[in-house]
Design a protein around this motif. Structure first.
Motif, short mmCIF file in Angstrom:
data_model
loop_
_atom_site.label_atom_id
_atom_site.label_comp_id
_atom_site.label_asym_id
_atom_site.label_seq_id
_atom_site.Cartn_x
_atom_site.Cartn_y
_atom_site.Cartn_z
N ASP A 1 73.75 17.06 -20.52
CA ASP A 1 73.49 16.70 -19.12
C ASP A 1 73.45 17.93 -18.23
O ASP A 1 72.65 18.00 -17.30
N THR A 2 74.30 18.90 -18.51
CA THR A 2 74.27 20.17 -17.78
C THR A 2 72.91 20.84 -17.97
O THR A 2 72.30 21.32 -17.01
N ALA A 3 72.43 20.85 -19.22
CA ALA A 3 71.13 21.45 -19.51
C ALA A 3 70.02 20.68 -18.81
O ALA A 3 69.10 21.28 -18.23
N LEU A 4 70.09 19.35 -18.83
CA LEU A 4 69.05 18.53 -18.20
C LEU A 4 69.02 18.75 -16.69
O LEU A 4 67.94 18.87 -16.10
N THR A 5 70.18 18.83 -16.10
CA THR A 5 70.24 19.07 -14.65
C THR A 5 69.62 20.42 -14.30
O THR A 5 68.83 20.53 -13.35
#
Length: 138
Positions: free
Chosen positions: A130-134
């Motif tokens: 999710d960090t990467a997606l954000t």
């Protein structure tokens, strides 16, 4: 319907949804690839793994399940597998201070956004993804 016909029919049905949602295979690391992708503005998810590592296999199962649940991960993030046996002592591993196989790292630009070492929990891996997606969609 006999058992063989039933199993064949069920098997055929199980393949159909997968064909429409085939996951893209992660890229295999080669020197210069990470720099190239980061310079292009991509968010990079590195998976330092070994084929014989049971923790790596467990992480891979979680990664695959999360990608299947949310196709946005593969659409926005560049996933790169780094073979530990071949590249564990590479300049990339040294520069990132990778302590061991079963290390997952997210990079964007010049920054490391997060990492997991030997953790196989779905919650931790999802948080990293999710960090990467954000970052990728910002």
């Amino acid at each position: 319907m006999d058992r063989r016909s039933f199993l064949s029919a069920v098997g055929a049905l199980a393949i159909v949804p997968l064909a429409g949602r085939a996951m893209a295979a992660p890229m295999e690391y080669k020197p210069g690839l990470v720099t190239e992708k980061l310079k292009a503005g991509e968010t990079v998810f590195l998976d330092f793994k070994a084929s014989w590592c049971t923790t790596c296999k467990a992480q891979e199962r979680v990664l695959d399940a999360l990608k299947a649940e949310n196709p946005a991960y593969e659409q926005a993030i560049t996933f790169i597998n780094v073979d530990w046996d071949e590249h564990g002592k590479s300049d990339l591993a040294k520069s990132l201070k990778i302590p061991r196989r079963s290390t997952l790292v997210v990079l964007k630009g010049d920054a490391e956004l997060g990492r997991i070492v030997a953790d196989t929990s779905k919650g931790s891996i999802k948080a990293l993804m999710d960090t990467a997606l954000t970052a990728a969609t910002a």
